[in-house]
Enzyme design. Structure first.
Site, PDB file in Angstrom:
ATOM      1  CG  HIS A  51     -10.236 -47.564 -56.228  1.00  0.00           C
ATOM      2  ND1 HIS A  51     -10.989 -46.445 -56.024  1.00  0.00           N
ATOM      3  CD2 HIS A  51     -11.111 -48.582 -56.473  1.00  0.00           C
ATOM      4  CE1 HIS A  51     -12.270 -46.751 -56.132  1.00  0.00           C
ATOM      5  NE2 HIS A  51     -12.379 -48.031 -56.407  1.00  0.00           N
ATOM      6  CG  ASP A  54      -7.981 -44.400 -54.155  1.00  0.00           C
ATOM      7  OD1 ASP A  54      -8.045 -43.409 -54.900  1.00  0.00           O
ATOM      8  OD2 ASP A  54      -8.928 -45.197 -53.985  1.00  0.00           O
TER       9      ASP A  54
HETATM   10  C1  XLS Z   1     -18.474 -48.941 -56.978  1.00  0.00           C
HETATM   11  C2  XLS Z   1     -17.683 -49.531 -55.975  1.00  0.00           C
HETATM   12  C3  XLS Z   1     -16.226 -49.338 -56.044  1.00  0.00           C
HETATM   13  C4  XLS Z   1     -15.601 -50.445 -55.279  1.00  0.00           C
HETATM   14  C5  XLS Z   1     -14.157 -50.486 -55.357  1.00  0.00           C
HETATM   15  O1  XLS Z   1     -19.655 -48.771 -56.750  1.00  0.00           O
HETATM   16  O2  XLS Z   1     -18.160 -49.124 -54.729  1.00  0.00           O
HETATM   17  O3  XLS Z   1     -15.893 -48.094 -55.605  1.00  0.00           O
HETATM   18  O4  XLS Z   1     -16.009 -50.547 -53.963  1.00  0.00           O
HETATM   19  O5  XLS Z   1     -13.767 -50.556 -56.668  1.00  0.00           O
END
Ligand code: XLS
Ligand code: MG
Length: 346
Positions: A51, A54
């Site tokens: 993210h 992150d």
């Molecule tokens: C939620 C998602 C999220 C995305 C990125 O289920 O996996 O983590 O991959 O925002």
């Protein structure tokens, strides 16, 4: 047919978590992100999913220069550890300005915030050496349908895609559909919705899909068919393999842990399409059980990777001639028996 791909695996640092759920707090001490990255290679993973925060924790309080400087540091760290950044996703579901969604919020200032943060995520992605943004459209939906104008919401989503494509001429946008949670109903519930937006955008070649097994199951769909649909359009950019036991809260269980045959079929579809031959990752999005002791807990990730590879072996050792014969004979009872016995190892 299988081209014997050597799969590359990825996950995001949020997959090594502390066990909080909506009913209780953390049960394991936090493991700093920097220490998580050091675990990847030894666990057989080379791709890191991020993210935006992150990459740059606390980015709301930083200037653009500070954000870019931190991103450059992360790039060096990744290079030093032999890691590849798979994608960056703007976290548009924490901030007070995203309470009612970002791109589809009824508030113009919330929408502006969402777009600015998304453009910044694109800049962060480029700075760490990734060409992809994932849009998991968490709060782009409603709790009651009368809350928003749905037609306008879809138009706004399309405008957002075009603004992103315009902001950076090389960035790819990978839409990750999910039908519900945290909203009651989301606006882009399936890969069909995502790819329609792709084709309507100003450059569909840069708008693709990321399919999460659990999200497809929550929509009442077979993840392997969702994947096949994207593959048929050459638009499966990544996957989040995991599992889900029925229509409940999003569980992010180990791959194959609830629906082994459904997992086999995802592997089968990926293998048959040669997924991974252009470096696409096998991404995992799995949650450690809250009951697990110790820290950091990573066995769910290594185990899911292992289950995937076992299923690849199962697919590669399946008697394809017999499959073809049973298909030709329209003898699906025998075909099912072949698959079941093969999976059961009898
Ligand atoms: C939620 C998602 C999220 C995305 C990125 O289920 O996996 O983590 O991959 O925002
Ligand atoms: Mg996911």
């Amino acid at each position: 047919m299988s081209k014997s791909i050597d799969y590359r695996f990825s996950f995001g640092p949020w997959n090594i978590s502390e066990g909080a759920d909506p009913f209780g707090p953390d049960v394991r001490p936090a493991h700093p992100h920097e220490e998580k990255y050091a675990l990847y290679r030894q666990m057989g993973f080379e791709g890191v999913q991020f993210h935006d925060d992150d990459v740059v924790p606390g980015l709301e309080a930083l200037t653009s220069e500070q954000i870019m400087a931190k991103a450059a540091e992360v790039k060096t760290m990744l290079d030093n550890q032999g890691l590849v950044p798979e994608f960056v996703a703007p976290r548009l579901w924490f901030d007070a300005r995203t309470i009612d969604g970002g791109y589809t919020s009824n508030s113009a200032s919330d929408r502006a915030y969402a777009l600015d943060r998304t453009k910044q995520s694109i800049d962060i992605a480029r700075a760490i050496g990734s060409k992809a943004i994932v849009l998991w459209l968490a709060r782009e939906g409603t709790y009651i349908r009368e809350a928003k104008d749905a037609k306008l919401a879809y138009e706004r989503l399309l405008e957002t895609l075009n603004a992103m494509l315009d902001h950076d001429k090389e960035i790819e946008i990978w839409i990750e559909p999910k039908p519900n949670e945290p909203t009651d109903q989301a606006y882009v519930p399936t890969i069909g919705h995502a790819l329609t937006l792709s084709y309507a955008s100003n450059d569909h070649t840069r708008v693709k899909g990321l399919i999460e097994s659990a999200h497809a199951l929550l929509a009442g769909l077979d993840p392997s068919d969702e994947m096949a649909f994207a593959l048929a359009h050459d638009k499966l950019a990544s996957v989040h393999l995991n599992d889900q036991n029925g229509l409940k809260y999003d569980q992010d269980k180990n791959f194959g842990g609830a629906n082994l045959r459904t997992a086999f079929n995802q592997v089968r579809v990926l293998e048959e399409a040669g997924y991974g031959s252009r470096g696409e990752f096998i991404g995992l999005d799995v949650k450690a059980m809250r009951t697990q002791k110790g820290t950091p807990v990573t066995t769910h990730l290594s185990n899911s990777r292992k289950f995937f590879l076992h299923l690849v072996e199962k697919y590669r050792s399946l008697n394809q001639e017999q499959v073809a014969n049973y298909r030709d004979a329209r003898d699906y009872e025998s075909l099912e028996c072949l698959i079941m016995e093969h999976l059961l190892g009898v």
